[in-house]
Design an enzyme around this catalytic site. Structure first.
Site, PDB file in Angstrom:
ATOM      1  CG  HIS A  92      36.597  65.900  46.445  1.00 60.57           C
ATOM      2  ND1 HIS A  92      37.174  67.474  46.089  1.00 60.57           N
ATOM      3  CD2 HIS A  92      37.939  65.582  46.427  1.00 60.57           C
ATOM      4  CE1 HIS A  92      38.169  68.167  45.436  1.00 60.57           C
ATOM      5  NE2 HIS A  92      38.851  66.853  46.261  1.00 60.57           N
ATOM      6  CB  SER A  93      32.356  63.213  51.371  1.00 64.07           C
ATOM      7  OG  SER A  93      31.022  63.254  52.005  1.00 64.07           O
ATOM      8  CG  ASN A  94      28.511  65.658  47.042  1.00 64.22           C
ATOM      9  OD1 ASN A  94      29.196  66.042  47.377  1.00 64.22           O
ATOM     10  ND2 ASN A  94      27.872  64.260  46.282  1.00 64.22           N
TER      11      ASN A  94
END
Ligand SMILES: Cc1ncc(COP(=O)(O)O)c(C=O)c1O
Length: 315
Positions: A92-94
């Protein structure tokens, strides 16, 4: 949208191709900079005057601290002739998404090394793939060793020589980017408050603050006391000295990274009711929640605090 501006080079088929510099200029023209500094009138913050620094509005694909941290890093990558950016992150890394977007816009191949086994792709990773990023999954044990020479060598064998961007994008290149944020602050203030994940944003802000101002980081991780040493290490490596104008408050993690508790939920619901948007609960929400508790207890009475909106919320 592909915009071609000055400095085009002719191609044999007669079409013109943008130079790297012209692509940069076209991309930077799309960014909303300087970002707005807007007063937040809200009794939740007691007798503290809060100015929101709306870095979430910089660009939908590379918002907030992503642009501040990556701007000079991608320039360095290109100055060194790198063709590929390789970076790391959770599913879920921005940050991974932002690197994919920058790579696409600036003509660099991108590889995202993702923690954990391959799973059905979530919308964020799908978006990264649509932007041309190659995803590569590493089991958690190997991922923990991702900066060790054998793991990096295996990645190099597979993807060729790449410019490696650490997880979260925190490097000394964050410093000039975050200095630009501080230099944009054109109203008097006493302190800047921001969320802390790896500490790069806080370190960069503290490094650029004028004398007499202070930075307060709100850690979004439970019990991550090592962050204090990591911020000091960043200052030592980038500035060759440590600074005493910053602190990290470790009390507002609300249960740990990406967790939430009733107090945070209540704060976010009241905030949304009053202002019509909800700060993201993982980072900015916790920073504003921490600030409201501290301000409510009188910690900033009569002071002006810049609260950094380092990433997008909803609504
Ligand atoms: C929106 C947002 N705010 C704050 C942070 C924390 O920044 P740092 O890792 O530099 O402490 C992150 C993580 O990168 C983030 O995505």
């Amino acid at each position: 949208m592909r915009t071609i501006v000055a400095g085009q080079v002719p191609r044999s088929n007669g079409r013109r191709r943008p130079t790297l510099r012209s692509v940069d200029q076209a991309w930077e023209a799309e960014l909303r900079l300087p970002t707005p500094l807007v007063e937040l009138r809200d009794p939740l913050f007691g007798r503290c005057r809060v100015l929101l620094k709306r870095d979430d509005l910089i660009h939908p694909d590379v918002p907030g601290n992503k642009w501040r941290k990556l701007k000079y890093l991608v320039r360095d990558a290109r100055d060194r002739g790198a063709g590929t950016l390789l970076t790391f992150g959770g599913a879920h890394s921005n940050h991974v998404r932002a690197v994919a977007a920058l790579g696409e816009r600036l003509g660099l191949r991108t590889v995202g090394v993702i923690r954990g086994e391959e799973q059905p792709t979530n919308p964020g990773l799908r978006r990264a793939e649509e932007r041309g990023m190659t995803l590569h999954y590493l089991d958690r044990a190997t991922y923990r060793r991702k900066t060790e020479p054998d793991v990096l060598a295996a990645l190099r064998d597979r993807f060729g020589g790449a410019y490696v961007v650490p997880e979260g994008g925190t490097t000394p290149f964050a410093f000039p980017g975050l200095a630009e944020l501080v230099h944009e602050l054109d109203r008097p203030y006493d302190a800047v408050v921001c969320a802390v994940g790896t500490g790069g944003t806080l370190a960069g802000i503290a490094a650029a603050l004028p004398a007499g101002r202070r930075a307060l980081g709100i850690s979004v991780l439970r019990g991550a006391r090592s962050l204090d040493a990591e911020v000091t290490a960043l200052h030592r490596s980038a500035l060759r000295r440590s600074l005493d104008n910053w602190t990290i408050d470790h009390r507002f993690h609300c249960g740990g990274f990406a967790r939430r508790d009733a107090a945070l939920d209540e704060f976010l619901a009241r905030f949304a009711d009053r202002h019509g948007w909800t700060p993201d609960p993982v980072y900015v929400g916790k920073a504003l929640f921490g600030l409201s508790v501290l301000a409510g207890a009188g910690a900033f009475d009569g002071e002006t605090v810049v609260a950094l909106v380092s990433g997008p919320g909803t609504g």
